[in-house]
Design a protein around this motif. Structure first.
Motif, PDB file in Angstrom:
ATOM      1  N   VAL A 112       3.945-110.538 -30.598  1.00  0.00           N
ATOM      2  CA  VAL A 112       3.382-109.802 -31.736  1.00  0.00           C
ATOM      3  C   VAL A 112       3.094-110.851 -32.796  1.00  0.00           C
TER       4      VAL A 112
ATOM      5  N   SER B 205      -4.545-106.656 -28.183  1.00  0.00           N
ATOM      6  CA  SER B 205      -4.791-105.367 -28.814  1.00  0.00           C
ATOM      7  C   SER B 205      -4.364-105.485 -30.266  1.00  0.00           C
ATOM      8  N   ILE B 206      -5.126-104.817 -31.095  1.00  0.00           N
ATOM      9  CA  ILE B 206      -4.916-104.989 -32.527  1.00  0.00           C
ATOM     10  C   ILE B 206      -4.266-103.744 -33.088  1.00  0.00           C
ATOM     11  N   ASP B 207      -3.255-103.990 -33.856  1.00  0.00           N
ATOM     12  CA  ASP B 207      -2.533-102.884 -34.459  1.00  0.00           C
ATOM     13  C   ASP B 207      -3.459-102.128 -35.401  1.00  0.00           C
ATOM     14  N   VAL B 208      -3.200-100.831 -35.555  1.00  0.00           N
ATOM     15  CA  VAL B 208      -4.091-100.034 -36.401  1.00  0.00           C
ATOM     16  C   VAL B 208      -4.228-100.609 -37.795  1.00  0.00           C
ATOM     17  N   THR B 209      -3.124-101.125 -38.292  1.00  0.00           N
ATOM     18  CA  THR B 209      -3.183-101.664 -39.653  1.00  0.00           C
ATOM     19  C   THR B 209      -3.814-103.052 -39.673  1.00  0.00           C
ATOM     20  N   SER B 210      -4.094-103.569 -38.477  1.00  0.00           N
ATOM     21  CA  SER B 210      -4.638-104.918 -38.274  1.00  0.00           C
ATOM     22  C   SER B 210      -3.832-105.981 -39.017  1.00  0.00           C
ATOM     23  N   LYS B 211      -2.515-105.711 -39.129  1.00  0.00           N
ATOM     24  CA  LYS B 211      -1.623-106.720 -39.699  1.00  0.00           C
ATOM     25  C   LYS B 211      -1.174-107.702 -38.629  1.00  0.00           C
ATOM     26  N   CYS B 212      -1.195-107.215 -37.401  1.00  0.00           N
ATOM     27  CA  CYS B 212      -0.739-108.100 -36.342  1.00  0.00           C
ATOM     28  C   CYS B 212      -1.463-107.820 -35.036  1.00  0.00           C
TER      29      CYS B 212
ATOM     30  N   VAL C 265      -1.236-107.894 -30.808  1.00  0.00           N
ATOM     31  CA  VAL C 265      -0.270-107.843 -29.717  1.00  0.00           C
ATOM     32  C   VAL C 265      -0.893-108.483 -28.494  1.00  0.00           C
TER      33      VAL C 265
ATOM     34  N   ARG D 127       1.552-101.382 -22.762  1.00  0.00           N
ATOM     35  CA  ARG D 127       0.229-101.019 -23.255  1.00  0.00           C
ATOM     36  C   ARG D 127      -0.789-101.215 -22.141  1.00  0.00           C
TER      37      ARG D 127
END
Lengths: 883, 352
Positions: free
Chosen positions: A40, A373-380, A382, A424
């Motif tokens: 992550v 894959s990009i977290d919804v918040t695009s903070k991190c 994966v 995922r």
């Protein structure tokens, strides 16, 4: 032998990898243990982290966005930008090559080195800056080249005009001279014209044009302006290929009232196409204004460049000198322009490879990031992928380093994904069960691993056949290629490649040499073994050697045969040279080589069966786990081993016993009796009862009985026991299942169970059919495979016979004539035949057969080979040719 | 017999061709293309298909026409490769396959010249498969006779002009009639050639060519509805075979309006089904139905082996593919809404 190419490609990286410190000693027996890990990565550190991992080159990312097409991915834009930059760089390189300040191959090699060099990428360029630089460079270069091409265009136009002036002027001159001479000889212009037209087709020197022309001039002079305007002409250049078509169309369009003179001028730079084209200068005459407009159109249609040719000779001369001066001016101008471009490119050329390397690395990085894959918040982001367990520490180091460098507030979370955890992306569970196969090979071993991989990449943690192949492959090759002389020649070639390794790696080799170069260590080993077997066969270019003294056999005239004097030891090593040239030589060698082939074959097959035992002992059940498959050992390995030993193992032992005890037993009869009349004791016509191989009927019968028992043993118990186990399991439900470590949600659990259910779905019929096929294959295979090993004998025979034929028919025959010319020719033919037929063709065929023996007869005893190889994301392996 | 000997000469080209056919865009490609939002996306997607290598990477020209040009070039390249690999008979067959392009090019240039367009502009519009050496000279000609004498006598099309020359000045009408006459002679000639080859080739090509003949007959009828072309003129433009020959053609030559055409067609099996399947009555619909039917025929041609029909059908398929691409690209340029792209989805493309 395609594998060699791959071998060579992978070699550099792998040798580099194994050179890097901090790796646990790795074994070639089984592929590396892998882990499926999840990263992550904080968004700020993502790029640096991935770039860092690219340097380490030990992680294979899994594509978590398989459902998205290339242009829908997050970093598609950046990839596109990198593409664009690469395009500009390639454009630069093309221009540099055109000007001659760089060599394309050398530059691309330099890129490969730059990619491998971590220092260079450490001081990585800021992408945006580089983009701007490249943009400017390209713009400058384009403006310079367009200016240059404009200059070149006008230059080539002038050159063409010059040619027209010279050649066409020549036409006029010639024609006038002929016309004048004709007129001088008393003919009236009218007559001249008539006679001229008569000869027009026959000779270009015919005076038609001249007379016409002078006629027209006369008319103009004598106050008939209509005449001169009616007869017009066009001069210019037309591509030679189109000349005839042009002439034909012009002829048709003018209804024959046309005259065309042409003369080839060779390759001329065409102003429109900017390339050299073979051209002809033409002057075409016609009459009338309408014809002129028609002609102009035709000229356009044929890409014939027209030039204004003045009629008067003195004006032609004047124009010619004008054109010459303008040409001189132009060439100095264009030289100045070229210098400017050159300076620009020289500057760019210094940085080119590092720019290219940086761009390629950048593009690869974004490609890898597109798989995350990009977290919804695009903070991190994966990322998931496989790493070798042994390299976990170095990857963790790289992650820490990258996070520190990019000043990210949090470090990358680095965790191993267990099989039970939810994954995922689709097909996660099945993905986890199939780790990639990864061997750390050295440059010596790579070629051998390549031989095995060409058949199929080993299943994860399967016994790797390569280990034994390293020895057995060159040995079996040598059995077929046994000759000291040929071995030495091959050794020289192999050693040359090994010793010049560094030099040759840098060069770009042609396909065949590259293939041989990839297998250089293999070649060295093969040749060493060839020398050894050559010593055994006692052959050097088919001539026997007496390295260990002369033969001990002496001719005894009393007994009319060779006898071994009492107390004399047999020939110390290899075949006794006395056999050479005797009538029984072939019979003796055949019998020896045939038996030897069978013994070698049985040994190798038994080895294969033995290796299968190790596969069962440690059968991988997951990335890190393995179990002992006792059932397979008892119901597959043991009966197989027994079956082979009791049949062909017994034969091999008989052969050995016969050799050691000088028994006279007939082995054919023994084997036939073994199966057809068990218990029969006789061992052939010449075989006395005192023979050590007499009276083996009981043993043979017992062995056949054991072998027959092995067949149902192989066939039935395994599937039946598996069915029983399965039935038990389904009765007992999931009670015996290992509880998953994290049972946080019911949904997860259900998923896991569903997945497990699918896996365990058991079809007895299918299993049974499989087992049947395997059993039949093995039983029949042990007969046919043993027979297959006889190819060792056949090829070895072919090799020695061929070489002796060449030697005797070319070299010896020539020597016997005594004439020096014949000897030279004979030697030459023999040398060529040795090189071409024996060293190249025979060695290839021996190679091929050795390969087959390994792939089919040996590996089918234990090797599944349905794995896929580990392809880590590594900058070193980026292909410069694909740029 | 065919099975035993076909591969002797034509096995390799056929294998290559089937490979090419396997590389045609599939329906999933098309559905992905629908999601493209810009030319760049489109280019990126096409780069993953068989067009990957031919979209030359080194040009920053990023226009629709450039893309299409690249795709056409790829098609031409493939065709040229096949032509190079073909032996004599197949070579002849492939050459004949390029004649329609030649006819179209001639018509394009001649009619372009009538409207005073620049020759080189027209040349750029020509299909590269239908090029011949002296094509640019067409611009010189003033009437049919001249056209023939100057240029066409050198081309393989010369024989089709037999008996169809007039020394009248070139007009739109005459050009159109010329085109149709050329097509007629071409189809008849091709038909003859194929029956000379015989075997499966003749069989498969007969289906194609008689369909082509019928299609042209219908098209001529529809296009000449409002003109003063009389019955005999029309009849002379119809081919001497096909499902509609001779009675259907006779009837078609007589019709006065569109409804009559559908009525006549309903009497002939393949077309009656097609016409009834579509409720539309516009002329475009007929066109669309026809090309859909042709593509079906093309697909069927690949079901059989050892014949030349596959080459013809491949050319047709590839042509349709490029037409589809043009459709997608122009829709992309006009507006980026999904709706407009959807229009082209309904076109017949091949999920092969």
């Amino acid at each position: 032998m395609a594998h060699f190419e791959g071998v060579n490609g992978g070699e550099e990286s792998s040798s580099r990898l194994s050179g890097s410190p901090g790796h646990a000693s790795t074994s070639l027996w089984r592929s590396e243990e892998m882990q499926f890990v999840q990263l992550v990565i904080p968004a700020e550190a993502a790029h640096d982290t991935v770039a860092r991992l690219g340097h380490v080159g030990l992680m294979q990312f899994k594509d978590l966005n398989t459902d998205k097409s290339a242009f829908q991915r997050t970093y598609a834009n950046q990839v596109k930008r990198c593409d664009e930059m690469q395009r500009k760089l390639r454009f630069l390189l093309d221009e540099m090559v055109k000007v001659g300040i760089a060599d394309a191959d050398a530059k691309l090699q330099a890129v490969t080195h730059a990619l491998a060099d971590p220092e260079l990428l450490e001081s990585s360029y800021e992408l945006d800056e580089l983009e701007v630089t490249l943009e400017e460079l390209e713009k400058d270069l384009v403006s310079i080249t367009t200016a240059a091409s404009k200059l070149r265009k006008s230059e080539s136009e002038l050159v063409e005009f010059q040619l027209v002036l010279e050649k066409a002027g020549q036409f006029f001159e010639d024609a006038k001279r002929t016309g004048a001479s004709l007129r001088g000889s008393g003919g009236s212009p009218r007559e001249v014209e008539l006679s001229g037209s008569h000869h027009a087709d026959e000779s270009i020197e015919s005076p038609l044009m001249g007379s016409d022309f002078t006629h027209a001039r006369q008319g103009a002079a004598s106050g008939y302006p209509g005449l001169s305007s009616r007869l017009g002409f066009i001069a210019g250049l037309v591509p030679t290929a189109k000349l005839h078509q042009f002439e034909r169309v012009a002829f048709r369009a003018m209804r024959g009232n046309v005259f065309l003179k042409s003369s080839p001028v060779g390759p001329v730079r065409d102003p429109a196409l900017d390339e050299k084209v073979n051209k002809d200068v033409f002057v075409i005459f016609f009459s009338g204004d309408r014809s002129r407009s028609k002609m102009l159109k035709i000229c356009d249609a044929f890409a014939a460049n027209r030039y204004p040719l003045p009629e008067e000779p003195h004006r032609q001369a004047q124009m010619h000198s004008e054109v010459c001066t303008r040409l001189a001016e132009l060439s100095s101008t264009s030289r100045a322009g070229d210098d400017q471009g050159r300076a620009l490119m020289l500057r760019a050329s210094h940085h080119w490879e590092s720019w290219m390397a940086a761009t390629m690395a950048e593009k690869a990085t974004y490609h890898a990031m597109n798989k995350f894959s990009i977290d919804v918040t695009s903070k991190c982001l994966v990322a998931q992928g496989w790493i070798p367990s042994a390299s976990r520490a170095s990857i963790a180091d790289a992650l820490r380093y990258a996070a520190a460098r990019s000043n990210a507030p949090v470090e990358t979370i680095f965790s191993t994904v267990q099989a039970s955890a939810g994954l995922r992306g689709g097909g996660g569970a099945s993905d986890l069960r199939n780790p990639p196969t990864y061997f750390r090979t050295t440059k010596v071993i790579t070629a051998f691993q390549g031989l095995v991989d060409a058949y199929g990449v080993a299943r994860y943690r399967e016994m790797n056949p390569t280990v034994f192949t390293i020895v057995t492959f060159p040995f079996l090759f040598a059995v077929m290629f046994g000759d000291v002389g040929h071995g030495l020649l091959m050794l020289m070639a192999g050693l040359y490649m090994v010793l010049n390794e560094k030099k040759m790696q840098k060069k770009k080799l042609n396909d065949i040499v590259e293939m041989a170069f990839g297998g250089r260590y293999l070649i060295v080993l093969m040749s060493v073994f060839s020398i050894y077997t050559g010593l055994l066969y006692n052959e050097m270019f088919s001539i026997p050697m007496t390295l260990f003294g002369p033969t001990k056999w002496v001719w005894s005239s009393d007994q009319d045969k060779y006898v071994m004097p009492a107390g004399a030891a047999p020939y110390a090593f290899g075949v006794d040279p006395i056999w050479h040239g005797t009538k029984t030589e072939l019979t003796f060698l055949n019998s020896m080589k045939m038996k030897m082939s069978i013994v070698l074959g049985v040994i190798q097959m038994l080895l294969g069966v033995a290796v299968s035992c190790f596969n069962h002992l440690q059968k991988p059940t997951g990335p890190q786990t393995s179990e002992r498959d006792t059932l397979s050992i008892t119901c597959e390995f043991v009966p197989r081993l027994l079956f082979l030993t009791c049949t062909f193992g017994y034969l091999a032992i008989l052969i050995l016993v016969k050799w050691f005890t000088a028994s006279k037993a007939d082995l054919y009869l023994l084997m036939i009796n073994m199966f057809l009349s068990p218990g029969a004791n006789e061992c052939g016509k010449n075989c006395p009862e005192t023979d050590p191989l007499y009276g083996l009927g009981g043993l043979a019968g017992f062995l056949v009985f054991v072998a027959f028992c092995c067949v149902p043993w192989m066939l039935l118990p395994k599937p039946l026991i598996i069915r029983k186990r399965h039935a038990l399991k389904s009765q007992g439900g999931h009670a015996y299942g290992i509880l998953s470590a994290e049972e946080d949600s019911d949904g997860d659990d259900e998923n896991g169970n569903a997945g497990g259910g699918e896996e365990d779905e058991y079809n007895f019929g299918e299993e049974m059919v499989h087992q049947m096929i395997h059993t039949i294959e093995y039983v029949l295979g042990s007969v046919s495979n043993t027979a297959s090993y006889l190819r060792l004998w056949a090829l070895s025979l072919a090799h020695s016979q061929l070489s002796s034929v060449f030697y005797e028919k070319c070299f010896v025959a020539a020597m016997e004539t005594g004439s020096p010319v014949a000897i030279v020719i004979g030697f030459y033919v023999w040398a060529m035949a040795t090189l071409g037929v024996l060293m190249v063709m025979e060695s290839l065929s021996a190679f091929l057969h050795a390969l087959r023996l390994h792939w089919v007869e040996y590996q089918n005893k234990f090797y599944v080979g349905d794995g896929y190889s580990f392809e880590p994301f590594a900058f070193q392996t980026l292909n410069t040719n694909e740029t | 017999m065919e099975m035993a000997t076909f591969n002797l000469n034509d096995g390799f080209p056929e294998a290559i061709l089937r490979g090419f056919k396997g590389a045609l865009l599939t329906s999933s490609d098309y559905s992905l293309m629908c999601q493209c939002e810009s030319l760049d996306d489109m280019k990126m997607h096409l780069a993953t298909t068989c067009y990957g290598n031919s979209l030359d990477k080194d040009s920053n020209l990023n226009t629709t026409s450039h893309l299409i040009e690249c795709c056409t070039d790829k098609f031409v390249e493939e065709f040229q490769y096949l032509r190079c690999q073909a032996d004599k008979r197949l070579g002849e067959f492939l050459d004949i396959c390029t004649y329609p392009y030649m006819i179209d090019n001639i018509v394009l240039i001649v009619s372009g010249c009538l409207h005073n367009q620049q020759t080189h502009e027209l040349l750029e519009k020509c299909h590269p498969l239908g090029m011949f050496d002296s094509i640019a000279t067409l611009a010189v000609a003033q009437n049919m006779q001249e056209l023939y004498d100057l240029v066409l006598v050198d081309t393989p099309l010369a024989k089709y002009f037999h008996g169809s020359l007039s020394s009248e000045d070139l007009t739109e009408m005459h050009i159109e009639i010329m085109r149709n006459k050329l097509y007629k002679s071409f189809i008849e000639d091709f038909h003859q050639f194929c029956s000379k080859i015989g075997g499966t080739t003749a069989e498969v090509m007969a289906t194609f060519l008689s369909f082509e003949a019928d299609r042209r007959a219908i098209a001529i009828t529809l296009n000449s509805l409002g003109t003063d072309l009389n019955r005999d003129d029309k009849l002379s433009l119809f081919c001497g075979f096909g499902a509609l020959h001779p009675y259907g053609q006779r009837d078609l030559a007589r019709v006065e309006d569109f409804d009559e055409v559908t009525k006549i067609l309903s009497g002939y099996p393949p077309y009656s089904l097609l016409i009834s399947a579509s409720s539309g009555s516009e002329e475009q619909m007929v066109d669309k139905i026809m090309s859909g039917y042709e593509l079906e025929l093309c697909k069927d041609a690949f079901m059989q082996q050892f014949h030349y029909g596959v080459f013809w059908s491949y050319i047709k398929l590839k042509e349709q593919e490029i037409r589809n691409l043009i459709g997608y690209l122009s829709a992309l340029c006009k507006s980026n809404t999904a709706e407009s792209t959807m229009v082209y989805r309904s076109e017949p493309h091949l999920g092969v």
